[in-house]
Design a protein around this motif. Structure first.
Motif, mmCIF file in Angstrom:
data_model
loop_
_atom_site.group_PDB
_atom_site.id
_atom_site.type_symbol
_atom_site.label_atom_id
_atom_site.label_comp_id
_atom_site.label_asym_id
_atom_site.label_seq_id
_atom_site.Cartn_x
_atom_site.Cartn_y
_atom_site.Cartn_z
ATOM 1 N N ASP A 187 14.704 -18.500 13.287
ATOM 2 C CA ASP A 187 13.986 -18.839 14.519
ATOM 3 C C ASP A 187 12.795 -17.913 14.766
ATOM 4 O O ASP A 187 12.136 -18.019 15.805
ATOM 5 N N ILE A 188 12.531 -17.005 13.830
ATOM 6 C CA ILE A 188 11.441 -16.039 14.012
ATOM 7 C C ILE A 188 10.168 -16.598 13.391
ATOM 8 O O ILE A 188 10.177 -17.142 12.285
ATOM 9 N N ARG A 189 9.053 -16.444 14.088
ATOM 10 C CA ARG A 189 7.765 -16.880 13.561
ATOM 11 C C ARG A 189 6.720 -15.810 13.870
ATOM 12 O O ARG A 189 6.904 -14.970 14.754
ATOM 13 N N LEU A 190 5.634 -15.842 13.148
ATOM 14 C CA LEU A 190 4.558 -14.880 13.361
ATOM 15 C C LEU A 190 3.956 -15.034 14.749
ATOM 16 O O LEU A 190 3.853 -16.149 15.282
ATOM 17 N N ASP A 191 3.577 -13.909 15.326
ATOM 18 C CA ASP A 191 2.900 -13.836 16.628
ATOM 19 C C ASP A 191 3.790 -14.207 17.811
ATOM 20 O O ASP A 191 3.317 -14.235 18.949
ATOM 21 N N LEU A 308 10.111 -21.129 2.239
ATOM 22 C CA LEU A 308 10.027 -21.413 3.674
ATOM 23 C C LEU A 308 9.185 -20.355 4.394
ATOM 24 O O LEU A 308 8.360 -20.667 5.253
ATOM 25 N N ILE A 309 9.380 -19.087 4.034
ATOM 26 C CA ILE A 309 8.584 -18.013 4.636
ATOM 27 C C ILE A 309 7.108 -18.177 4.268
ATOM 28 O O ILE A 309 6.213 -17.972 5.096
ATOM 29 N N LYS A 392 11.074 -29.005 9.479
ATOM 30 C CA LYS A 392 11.735 -28.759 10.767
ATOM 31 C C LYS A 392 11.532 -27.315 11.216
ATOM 32 O O LYS A 392 11.352 -27.041 12.398
ATOM 33 N N SER A 393 11.578 -26.404 10.261
ATOM 34 C CA SER A 393 11.386 -24.998 10.609
ATOM 35 C C SER A 393 9.957 -24.730 11.072
ATOM 36 O O SER A 393 9.724 -23.825 11.880
ATOM 37 N N HIS A 418 8.401 -33.718 12.096
ATOM 38 C CA HIS A 418 8.454 -32.653 11.084
ATOM 39 C C HIS A 418 7.985 -33.140 9.723
ATOM 40 O O HIS A 418 7.440 -32.361 8.923
ATOM 41 N N ARG A 419 8.168 -34.406 9.411
ATOM 42 C CA ARG A 419 7.749 -34.923 8.106
ATOM 43 C C ARG A 419 6.223 -34.881 7.967
ATOM 44 O O ARG A 419 5.700 -34.420 6.948
#
Length: 590
Positions: A187-191, A308-309, A392-393, A418-419
């Motif tokens: 659930d972590i994202r940049l900024d 994914l990252i 989705k992520s 998401h697609r």
């Protein structure tokens, strides 16, 4: 570069820049030589790069003050990287041993001296680091937690979320770096702003702040992620506490390194009651000698998480790494198909999103490899299955803070895009611009054949793969849901559910799946008439279980078991009575 303080200590002074010593350089050279001997992976960060390269130290020349690093899995030509010029940052993660805890070494301002390449390898030559300490861009002291120093960080990703525990790697007045298992970072994202991060030391002293995520990257080739956090306008009281912590960390580190400094002493900050306050992040188990193929399956999961990252950081995907994931799955399915499918079901440390992607890829690959007319498409089909739900992520943000909680109607509608999000993100990945992969990403209940605006006329092989994938994808979700509001069905209930939806799921493909997997598919939980619970590990040509992992005796107050039995021994447990839902018992395959 920074060294230890030489001024008298007090609780409110700011860290300053000490002088360098030859002793420290020699100590670092010895440590790096040990890393070279142990063949440890090292992360290499170049200026402007969001994700690190990975290498291994091959030589340490203390006399010349140089370090040689062989690059691993280098995707891009060296001339396209910043390796041959500028300043580098090196990070090393040392896993825990019986004698020591996890350590994180970071060396800034390492100068590149050139990149040498031959047909077999690329070697980076750079200057030897001069200090265990480093500085932030604002010139603040950054103190590492090495030599057994430990502290933990309790992180809350979004309001009302359950906090997870990370390991504090270094600390400065303005921020810190922490390390957490990859599955905790979904659930972590940049900024993004973390509403609550609490730093706690072994003696129980702590400080709570808010922080912004300034970098998120995988820690070399491990199942951990490094999070760079910048504190968000800390209060004067918080700054005072941080300054105190930094001074005490420096003093304790000088004491443990045996450095001659007036400030070197054993700090009460690291004296906990017994083992209280010690961080106990679970190191992923090495399944090489336990569950067959589990080590290889976890490596596939790690590489997929790395992809994914990269997607989140808008970095180029590692082509060779992802293709190797598909080829590894094919290799395992060709030799040990049942063990491969069971290993895929036993993934538990990864985010549910990745678990489902890998199970879909394995089951689809198994059916394709059994069809001679489809075998040539196996690699691309498996790649499409691995990537299909990663979008989705990418949807996580203010509208959708997590995928692990029940969604509102508005969030559910938002997530349906998401697609398109993933397809747009992959537009510059020319090697993935294949009809089959793009169509598999587009497959969904509202679009069973993954049709796109520019879709050419289907051929029979493509149509067959898409129909199979649509069935497998839905069955996987029904059997192993990752949110509580999703259906939680037994295999037979799942088969009946989608068989009735012939307008979405092709009945012939449902039948083919059932014929292969049976009503007790691999990875399902079954109940024996004498009260035993067991995971199905393999089935025969008729879909009947031939090997199970017995894990519980419902007639025993203790009940926990771990025994693998073949069909000849099933009589000890009675007859197979039915399939049951793992969630009802809080169980996962193992």
């Amino acid at each position: 570069m920074h060294k230890l303080l030489t001024q008298p200590s007090d609780d409110t002074r700011q860290p300053t820049t000490p002088a360098e010593t030859d002793t420290n350089v020699q100590r670092i050279a010895r440590r790096l030589a040990l890393l070279a001997h142990e063949k440890r992976d090292i992360s290499i960060l170049t200026e402007g790069a969001k994700l690190p390269l990975v290498g291994r130290i091959t030589a340490v020349d203390g006399a010349q003050g140089t370090l040689s690093i062989e690059l691993i899995d280098l995707e891009r030509p060296p001339e396209d990287t910043a390796l041959a010029r500028g300043s580098l940052t090196l990070e090393v993660r040392l896993p825990p041993t019986r004698q020591s805890s996890t350590e994180h070494l970071r060396f800034d301002e390492v100068q590149s001296l050139g990149l040498h390449r031959d047909p077999h390898r690329s070697v980076l030559l750079c200057t030897l680091p001069h200090s265990f300490f480093s500085s932030t861009k604002r010139g603040e002291m950054r103190v590492p937690l090495i030599q057994g120093l430990q502290a933990k960080a309790m992180i809350t990703a979004y309001p009302e979320a359950t906090a997870f525990t990370a390991e504090l790697c270094n600390l400065s007045i303005g921020g810190c770096m922490v390390e957490a298992p990859l599955n905790e970072c979904s659930d972590i994202r940049l900024d993004m702003t973390l509403p609550d991060i609490t730093l706690e030391f072994p003696n129980g002293e702590r400080v709570t702040l808010t922080a912004r995520v300034i970098h998120l990257r995988q820690a070399a080739r491990t199942h951990f992620a490094s999070l760079g956090l910048e504190f968000d306008a800390p209060s004067p009281q918080a700054v005072q506490r941080l300054t105190y912590f930094l001074n005490e960390m420096e003093s304790e580190l000088a004491y443990r390194l045996g450095m001659h400094s007036k400030t070197a002493h054993s700090s009460p900050l690291f004296k906990g009651p017994g083992e209280a306050g010690r961080l106990t992040l679970t190191e992923p188990k090495d399944e090489r000698d336990t569950l067959p193929l589990m080590y290889a399956m976890r490596e596939v999961a790690r590489r997929l998480h790395s992809a994914l990252i990269a997607l989140r950081n808008e970095e180029t995907l590692a082509r060779a790494s992802l293709i190797d994931c598909a080829d590894t799955i094919i290799h395992m399915l060709e030799r040990k198909p049942h063990r491969c499918m069971y290993a895929a079901c036993c993934l538990s440390d990864e985010p549910p999103l990745l678990q489902q992607a890998i199970r879909c890829a394995v089951q689809l690959g198994d059916l394709i490899l059994r069809e001679p007319t489809l075998v040539e498409h196996a690699r691309h089909a498996i790649l499409g299955a691995l990537l299909h739900n990663l979008g989705k992520s990418l949807m996580i943000g203010e509208t959708l803070p997590t995928l692990h909680e029940p969604l509102t109607p508005e969030q559910s509608d938002y997530l349906t895009h998401h697609r398109e999000t993933l397809l747009a993100r992959l537009e510059h990945e020319d090697w993935l611009d294949l009809t089959l992969i793009r169509r598999m990403i587009a497959v969904g209940a509202h679009n069973p054949d993954g049709r796109l605006e520019d879709t050419p006329e289907d051929n029979d092989q493509l149509r067959q793969i898409l129909k199979l994938f649509n069935v497998i994808k839905r069955i996987t979700v029904l059997l192993r849901p990752y949110t509580l509001e999703q259906a939680n069905l037994t295999p037979l209930e799942a088969y009946k559910t989608i068989y009735r939806q012939a307008e979405i799921y092709d009945p012939d493909c449902v039948i083919r799946y059932v014929q292969r997997q049976g009503i007790y598919p691999i990875g399902s939980l079954i109940y024996f008439s004498r009260g035993f619970l067991a995971w199905v590990m393999s089935v025969d040509a008729r879909g009947e279980p031939t090997k199970v992992h017995v894990i519980k005796n419902m007639n025993d107050s203790i009940g926990s078991l771990s025994t693998v039995l073949s069909r000849v021994d099933f009589d000890q447990m009675g007859e197979i009575a039915c399939s049951i839902r793992p969630r009802d018992y809080g169980l996962d395959p193992s």
